[in-house]
Design a protein around this motif. Structure first.
Motif, PDB file in Angstrom:
ATOM      1  N   UNK A 288       0.823  -1.213   0.000  1.00  0.00           N
ATOM      2  CA  UNK A 288       0.000   0.000   0.000  1.00  0.00           C
ATOM      3  C   UNK A 288       0.857   1.262   0.000  1.00  0.00           C
ATOM      4  N   UNK A 289       2.049   1.201   0.622  1.00  0.00           N
ATOM      5  CA  UNK A 289       2.919   2.381   0.625  1.00  0.00           C
ATOM      6  C   UNK A 289       3.405   2.680  -0.797  1.00  0.00           C
ATOM      7  N   UNK A 290       3.642   1.640  -1.581  1.00  0.00           N
ATOM      8  CA  UNK A 290       4.022   1.829  -2.976  1.00  0.00           C
ATOM      9  C   UNK A 290       2.840   2.338  -3.792  1.00  0.00           C
ATOM     10  N   UNK A 291       1.625   1.903  -3.442  1.00  0.00           N
ATOM     11  CA  UNK A 291       0.435   2.424  -4.120  1.00  0.00           C
ATOM     12  C   UNK A 291       0.269   3.917  -3.837  1.00  0.00           C
ATOM     13  N   UNK A 292       0.569   4.321  -2.606  1.00  0.00           N
ATOM     14  CA  UNK A 292       0.524   5.749  -2.273  1.00  0.00           C
ATOM     15  C   UNK A 292       1.520   6.514  -3.148  1.00  0.00           C
ATOM     16  N   UNK A 293       2.715   5.967  -3.304  1.00  0.00           N
ATOM     17  CA  UNK A 293       3.716   6.619  -4.152  1.00  0.00           C
ATOM     18  C   UNK A 293       3.220   6.737  -5.583  1.00  0.00           C
ATOM     19  N   UNK A 294       2.544   5.705  -6.058  1.00  0.00           N
ATOM     20  CA  UNK A 294       2.033   5.717  -7.437  1.00  0.00           C
ATOM     21  C   UNK A 294       0.823   6.631  -7.578  1.00  0.00           C
ATOM     22  N   UNK A 295      -0.171   6.445  -6.720  1.00  0.00           N
ATOM     23  CA  UNK A 295      -1.462   7.101  -6.914  1.00  0.00           C
ATOM     24  C   UNK A 295      -1.514   8.515  -6.360  1.00  0.00           C
ATOM     25  N   UNK A 296      -0.813   8.766  -5.259  1.00  0.00           N
ATOM     26  CA  UNK A 296      -0.875  10.090  -4.640  1.00  0.00           C
ATOM     27  C   UNK A 296       0.298  10.984  -5.024  1.00  0.00           C
TER      28      UNK A 296
END
Length: 345
Positions: A288-296
């Protein structure tokens, strides 16, 4: 976009109790006859302001979760499931952080408590393929002499899989300089220095940590975005920041994930290892931390791969393991990205 759960990465900042699965927490509480606060079971991420009152709420919930861990079997289950969860998210190595003090009364003392974690770490490594290493962490809320006791315990068990010594809990508490003796014991024996710093407090606190604890990595360090000249010194010293964006939002350091200065730190040259911190409370795991980097933060797959590389380089794994995982990251990035979903035009 490529699947982030298959991106090879390492997990360098995960707390023992905070790694628990919610279902495991509920089962252990039932076995122990403990009634948990509803906030621990509602599946909603903790959101509190970064104030004394806000931190108290976080600590109260964390203490309630820790209170259900009352047996060797429970301790082993937490380590094993943490490794399984990491394996499912593409993690190649987990460096799990534990303060054995709270569990010692139920298993015969500090030494047995740590030995249980270390033994299960070895077993979980074999079962999951994730290298599991252990960081012994002292608490700022306890006397600095307790930290020295834990540092000596960590040194004694270095051959068994202890790789570092940390300092956790509310960084606004305690005098950092008083913990210097404990960290000196650990560093002299070759253990990595892995204190928290620079999340609830800003650059001045980081300066104290640098001066007194000689960090190898810095737990969080996100507030270095407030002082880029200090960040440059930290980066030049080879210190990796264990960034946990979901934690920063949950504890009120930043209002939203988009406000966490991840991209600013990345573009300034910081060495970053994304981590989940306490997924039990923050309801946000490693991927999820990588998703934050991608999406946010709009990071593309090449930048996400570089974040994963930095996590590998910042780990305490062997050079052979690092070379293997870095090659696997290159393979992930070289593979075709998934086509966009939805109708074509």
């Amino acid at each position: 976009m490529r699947d982030l759960t298959t991106l090879p990465k390492t997990h360098l900042h995960l707390h023992f109790t905070g790694s628990m699965r919610p279902a495991t927490l509920a089962e252990l509480a039932d076995e122990a006859g403990v009634r948990l606060p509803p906030a621990l079971l509602d599946g909603v991420a903790l959101r509190v302001p970064a104030s004394e009152r806000g931190w108290f709420r976080f600590q109260r919930l964390y203490d309630a979760a820790r209170a259900v861990v009352r047996s060797e079997a429970a301790m082993r289950r937490i380590v094993r499931e943490a490794a399984e969860d990491d394996a499912a998210e593409g993690s190649r190595r987990l460096e799990i952080q534990v303060d054995p003090t709270s569990y010692a009364p139920f298993v015969g003392g500090l030494t047995p408590a740590l030995e249980i974690v270390l033994d299960e770490a070895r077993s979980a490594s074999r079962a999951t393929g994730v290298e599991v290493a252990v960081v012994v962490a002292a608490s700022r809320m306890r006397h600095p002499l307790d930290a020295r006791t834990l540092a000596r315990l960590a040194v004694h068990h270095q051959p068994d899989g202890v790789v570092g010594f940390g300092l956790s809990n509310d960084e606004r508490r305690g005098d950092t300089s008083l913990f210097a003796g404990a960290f000196s014991i650990a560093r002299r024996a070759g253990l990595a220095s892995l204190p928290h710093g620079g999340e609830l407090l800003g650059p001045d606190h980081v300066r104290d940590v640098l001066a007194h604890l000689g960090p190898t990595r810095l737990g969080h360090g996100v507030r270095l975005a407030d002082d880029l000249s200090l960040l440059e010194k930290v980066t030049e010293a080879g210190i990796t920041l264990e960034l946990a964006p979901a934690s920063n939002v949950a504890l009120g350091v930043y209002p939203t994930a988009a406000d966490v200065p991840l991209r600013r730190l990345f573009e300034a040259g910081a060495q970053i290892a994304l981590s989940a911190d306490d997924p039990l409370l923050f309801v946000s795991r490693l991927a999820d931390q990588y998703r934050i980097a991608r999406e946010d933060h709009g990071m593309d797959d090449a930048q996400l791969a570089e974040l994963a590389r930095m996590s590998v380089r910042g780990s305490l794994a062997s050079e052979a393991s690092k070379r293997r995982w870095l090659a696997e990251i290159d393979d992930w990035l070289a593979a075709p990205a998934a086509p966009p979903s939805g109708p074509t035009v």
